[in-house]
Design an enzyme around this catalytic site. Sequence first.
Site, PDB file in Angstrom:
ATOM      1  N   ASP A   1       0.718  -1.159  -0.007  1.00 13.79           N
ATOM      2  CA  ASP A   1      -0.052  -0.221  -0.230  1.00 13.79           C
ATOM      3  C   ASP A   1       0.662   1.404   0.007  1.00 13.79           C
ATOM      4  OD1 ASP A   1      -2.519   1.438   0.548  1.00 13.79           O
ATOM      5  OD2 ASP A   1      -1.849   1.957   2.324  1.00 13.79           O
TER       6      ASP A   1
ATOM      7  N   GLU B   1       1.518  -0.561  -5.257  1.00 16.65           N
ATOM      8  CA  GLU B   1       0.145   0.495  -5.396  1.00 16.65           C
ATOM      9  C   GLU B   1       1.166   1.729  -5.535  1.00 16.65           C
ATOM     10  OE1 GLU B   1      -2.892   3.411  -3.913  1.00 16.65           O
ATOM     11  OE2 GLU B   1      -1.889   2.412  -2.448  1.00 16.65           O
TER      12      GLU B   1
END
Length: 628
Positions: A315, A368
């Site tokens: 993330d 990401e």
Amino acid sequence: MGEKMHFSELDQYLFGQGTHYDIYKKLGAHPTTQGRKKGVYFAVWAPNAQSVSVVGDFNSWDTEANPMVKAGPIGVFEVFVPGAKIGDLYKFFIVGMHGEELYKADPYGNEAELRPGTASKVADIGDYKWKDSTWMKKRVEFDENTDAMSIYEVHPGSWRKHAVENEDENGFYNYREFAHELAKYVKDMGYTHVELMGIAEHPFDGSWGYQVTGYYAPTSRYGSAQDFKYLVDYLHRNKIGVILDWVPGHFPKDAHGLANFDGTAVYEHQDPRQGEHPDWGTKIYNYGRPEVKNFLIANALFWVEECHVDGLRVDAVASMLYLDYGKQDGQWVANKYGDNKNLEAIEFFKHLNTVVLGRNHGTVMIAEESTAWPKVTGKAEDDGLGFSLKWNMGWMNDFLEYMKTDPYFRKFNHNKMTFSMTYAYSEKYILVISHDEVVHLKCSMLNKMPGYPDDKFKNLKAAYAFMFFHPGKKLLFMGQEFGQLREWSEERELDWYLLGEENHKDLQSFVKTLLHMYKKYPALYKADNDPEGFEWINADDGDRSIFSFVRKSPTKRNNLLFVVNYTPVERSDYRVGVPKKKQYKLIMDENGLLEKPQTFKAESKECDNREFSFAYPLAPYGVAVFTY
């Protein structure tokens, strides 16, 4: 006789170097026997603490009952507590550098008390009997460059819920129940992988699991650590890969968490300009500190090696790479070259990816990363970050902007759908429509689409078709496959009742067809990263908002020609240029697979700047897939 557990000189040396890759087997709480006594060995890193003791159910939370002893100069405290057992709740009582009295959960704990409780729980995670050896043997051969990968992104707590009698109940499925329901659904739909959100322990449901306090503990919302292993095991036995969301970018300030762990900045940077995200109200890890880097890298290995997970989606990578991410002037400190790159985070990623992927062939590390940072999926030795795949946020933004546009105005936005092919081979991409796109007033996928309800469904089918035929792996967030109307909320289950309506059922069936087709035709995945695998037929038909291209199979058999019409206008005399004077078999249209495929013969008629072509009727919002 039980051998005495101890944090040895070798442990200290490796931990101090940041290369103690199974440090989680030493730090934390470990049921063991010493002499003839059964108990638990506890160890915690608190380098600047004056003293540490362990408190819990086993000693009535008495701060003086079980003082811990410092094992060498690195700042690890340890103790064996006879009589402590699996299931006991505990915390570390730390007297900090300046006399602060802190009660901290175990950073390496494998289970946690259900929120709002904040204690850790003694667990034995070692004795699970795995039954997924077939999957694990085969996993080694998995190659994300040439294998199919379609991912169903799922938040376990809100996928399905049990009906509840009173407000105190959550209605959560246990990991084991969830395993059976999810496997059945995912298998039927045809996804190859699931990506699970919010598995590591977190205090606040509304953070969706992105503010983690227990990095080594599967959240107790859905059961025990053993139950979680069962979930992974069961999915593997059903030939479904498991990816977890993983959050090494920041951590919350909760009193029982990592922040200010021993009264000083242990895990975070001391300088708030380096150690805090002003927007998120969270702490930033100190990636230059070996023990902190070790904590995170060993954690990635814990999920992959101890829990058999097949990959991690990392993330907020951009927030780690840029020192000034989300910050104003004066809120950040430049690196030694005077610029905004976080050199320690770059080094961390190279180290992390090299170790995880080097030790576990066939697993994936997914970034990401929302900027144009170069070589995210480049090899670490070529100055890349070493990730296997990267979320294609650029494609997603352009694609959604185009699909939201009224069909009349799409002709002025035609390049939004073609631009992605200009950089398609700069990284190894996953095309994503994730939870981020269907929250915070962004609307569900169906409600992003223009027009009356009927038009919305037609638009969305045409959108998904484009996504599945465009190069790149696929990821779709739960509920979007059947046209969830409301935005997603972690507080309620998906609106499964919608499947009682014909158009929602039809959309789900269409997505299912796309998923099975994607796995069936190597043209759709074998050459994702090879420019030879894709060719535009016509990328410039903006006036009619029609796109046509071919996906080529490396074996030259079952190549696919794809055409999509993004206006409600029928083109009864549509003609498409083709690469060869062959027969083209129409196998799928906007209604799904054809029971009787139709064959069209290419003629020597120029069209789309090609000498061969054929004509056929293209429906409003029409989709056409031909094999040749």
